[in-house]
Design a protein around this motif. Structure first.
Motif, short mmCIF file in Angstrom:
data_model
loop_
_atom_site.label_atom_id
_atom_site.label_comp_id
_atom_site.label_asym_id
_atom_site.label_seq_id
_atom_site.Cartn_x
_atom_site.Cartn_y
_atom_site.Cartn_z
N PRO A 21 38.46 -30.27 -41.40
CA PRO A 21 39.79 -30.89 -41.56
C PRO A 21 40.63 -30.86 -40.29
CG PRO A 21 39.71 -28.75 -42.66
CD PRO A 21 38.30 -29.09 -42.27
N ARG A 22 40.34 -29.93 -39.36
CA ARG A 22 41.18 -29.80 -38.16
C ARG A 22 40.41 -29.99 -36.85
NH1 ARG A 22 42.24 -25.83 -41.50
NH2 ARG A 22 41.07 -24.29 -40.29
N VAL A 23 39.14 -29.65 -36.83
CA VAL A 23 38.37 -29.72 -35.59
C VAL A 23 37.57 -31.01 -35.55
CG1 VAL A 23 36.65 -28.57 -34.13
CG2 VAL A 23 38.17 -27.21 -35.60
N PRO A 24 37.77 -31.85 -34.52
CA PRO A 24 37.02 -33.12 -34.47
C PRO A 24 35.55 -32.88 -34.15
CG PRO A 24 38.27 -32.80 -32.44
CD PRO A 24 38.69 -31.70 -33.38
N ASN A 25 34.71 -33.76 -34.63
CA ASN A 25 33.29 -33.73 -34.31
C ASN A 25 33.13 -34.39 -32.94
OD1 ASN A 25 30.55 -33.94 -34.10
ND2 ASN A 25 30.29 -35.34 -35.82
N ARG A 26 32.99 -33.56 -31.92
CA ARG A 26 32.96 -34.08 -30.55
C ARG A 26 31.58 -34.55 -30.12
NH1 ARG A 26 36.19 -29.15 -27.87
NH2 ARG A 26 34.97 -28.06 -29.45
N SER A 47 14.97 -26.04 -47.38
CA SER A 47 16.27 -25.66 -47.94
C SER A 47 17.35 -26.28 -47.08
CB SER A 47 16.44 -24.14 -47.97
OG SER A 47 15.46 -23.53 -48.80
N THR A 48 18.19 -27.12 -47.67
CA THR A 48 19.27 -27.76 -46.94
C THR A 48 20.59 -27.10 -47.34
OG1 THR A 48 18.08 -29.86 -46.85
CG2 THR A 48 20.46 -29.92 -46.49
N VAL A 49 21.33 -26.66 -46.35
CA VAL A 49 22.55 -25.91 -46.57
C VAL A 49 23.72 -26.64 -45.92
CG1 VAL A 49 23.71 -23.70 -46.28
CG2 VAL A 49 21.21 -23.77 -46.52
N THR A 50 24.75 -26.92 -46.66
CA THR A 50 25.96 -27.51 -46.10
C THR A 50 26.70 -26.44 -45.31
OG1 THR A 50 26.13 -29.07 -47.92
CG2 THR A 50 28.13 -28.66 -46.63
N SER A 51 27.02 -26.74 -44.06
CA SER A 51 27.60 -25.71 -43.20
C SER A 51 28.60 -26.31 -42.22
CB SER A 51 26.49 -25.02 -42.41
OG SER A 51 27.02 -24.15 -41.43
N ASP A 52 29.71 -25.58 -42.03
CA ASP A 52 30.65 -25.95 -40.97
C ASP A 52 30.76 -24.83 -39.93
OD1 ASP A 52 32.07 -24.06 -42.34
OD2 ASP A 52 33.80 -25.31 -42.78
N LEU A 53 29.75 -23.96 -39.90
CA LEU A 53 29.79 -22.83 -38.97
C LEU A 53 29.84 -23.27 -37.51
CD1 LEU A 53 27.34 -20.31 -40.67
CD2 LEU A 53 29.75 -19.93 -40.20
N GLU A 54 29.27 -24.42 -37.21
CA GLU A 54 29.25 -24.84 -35.81
C GLU A 54 30.66 -25.07 -35.26
OE1 GLU A 54 28.03 -29.02 -34.87
OE2 GLU A 54 27.38 -28.97 -36.96
N TYR A 55 31.63 -25.29 -36.14
CA TYR A 55 33.00 -25.51 -35.68
C TYR A 55 33.67 -24.22 -35.21
CZ TYR A 55 32.53 -30.20 -37.52
OH TYR A 55 32.10 -31.49 -37.75
#
Length: 289
Positions: A21-26, A47-55
């Motif tokens: 919501p705040r960090v753009p996908n650069r 196994s597919t895991v939804t993740s936003d850890l890279e942000y």
């Protein structure tokens, strides 16, 4: 895919990127959806895991899906998936020669990948070891192993394209040099010397992945007529002087956790071969003055 070939029974874990919501996908050109489709086509347990850890990353910025900060999500699933280790495809250039990201010389103490480094200790403490099955071989060897494996159709070094590598980015140029060297054929790329991604090869080294640049210069037919021609002025290379890049650096096998070491070592010894003492010295003197 080379690492996966060493362990054909190993499952895949894919971390699917989600919007923040705040960090753009650069790095929108790193197509996480393409990676997921390729993993599914392998037929492996997935196994597919939804993740936003890279942000959480400041550097490298979001878009580096194999970074430890992303892979740390596997620690949360370790019991559910019965994980004892995480295998990565990092090879000799990244593990032992610095890869150009952190330093320009041989080091046993790579901060990202050495088992005794901060990340290696962290994952091991959680009971999920970092495992580098091809950590002692060059990108030329991983290219050969992957392209000769049942996973050949899923080999992908560029995630910009949807149906294959885009052939127009810097990584595609670098990997094309390696593939052409492995296949002993002329360079096949639409990239010309005036393109920004080619400019570094018109300048004085060092280059990222320099050992592979030298390997390619020594093996690609007609390299003197390509955009890599200026780089020839800085190196005295031959097939003989770069032959150490076709064998495995033995300490890389020794650092694989015991649970997986025998299988990896047997594969590497049968399909690659170990370095001689003189070749080991070439690795350990890499980048020294």
């Amino acid at each position: 895919m080379a690492a996966a070939t060493v362990f054909p029974e190993a499952p895949f874990v894919h971390f699917r990127r989600v919007a923040h919501p705040r960090v753009p996908n650069r790095w929108p050109h790193y197509r996480s959806d393409v990676l997921a489709k390729l993993a599914a086509k392998t037929g492996r347990e997935l196994s597919t895991v939804t993740s936003d850890l890279e942000y959480t990353l400041a550097e490298p910025r979001p878009g580096y899906p194999e970074h430890h900060a992303v892979a740390a999500g596997a620690l949360l699933l370790a019991d559910q998936l019965d994980l004892g280790g995480l295998g990565f495809g990092y090879e000799m250039g990244s593990r032992w020669l610095g890869g150009g990201r952190y330093l320009w010389r041989f080091t046993p103490d790579n901060p990202m990948w050495s088992p005794h480094g901060r990340w290696g200790r962290l994952f091991a403490a959680a009971g999920v070891h970092l495992v580098l099955p091809v950590g002692g071989v060059s990108e030329a060897v991983t290219m050969r192993l992957a392209l000769s494996s049942p996973l050949r159709e899923q080999v992908r070094w560029c995630l910009r394209g949807t149906d294959g590598p885009c052939r127009n980015c810097g990584k595609c140029l670098y990997k094309e040099l390696i593939q052409a060297a492995v296949e002993r054929r002329p360079l096949d790329t639409p990239i010309t010397a005036d393109r920004p991604v080619a400019r570094k090869y018109l300048k004085k080294p060092p280059y990222g992945g320099q050992e592979m640049i030298q390997y390619g210069l020594a093996r690609v037919p007609g390299i003197e007529n390509t955009l890599f021609a200026p780089a020839l002025d800085y190196f005295d290379v031959s097939e003989e002087s770069t032959s150490w890049l076709e064998h495995c650096y033995p300490p890389a096998l020794e650092e694989i956790p015991a649970r997986w070491r025998a299988q990896a070592a047997a594969f590497i010894e049968a399909n690659v071969g170990l370095m001689t003492e003189s070749e080991v010295r070439r690795v350990e003197s890499w980048g020294s003055v």
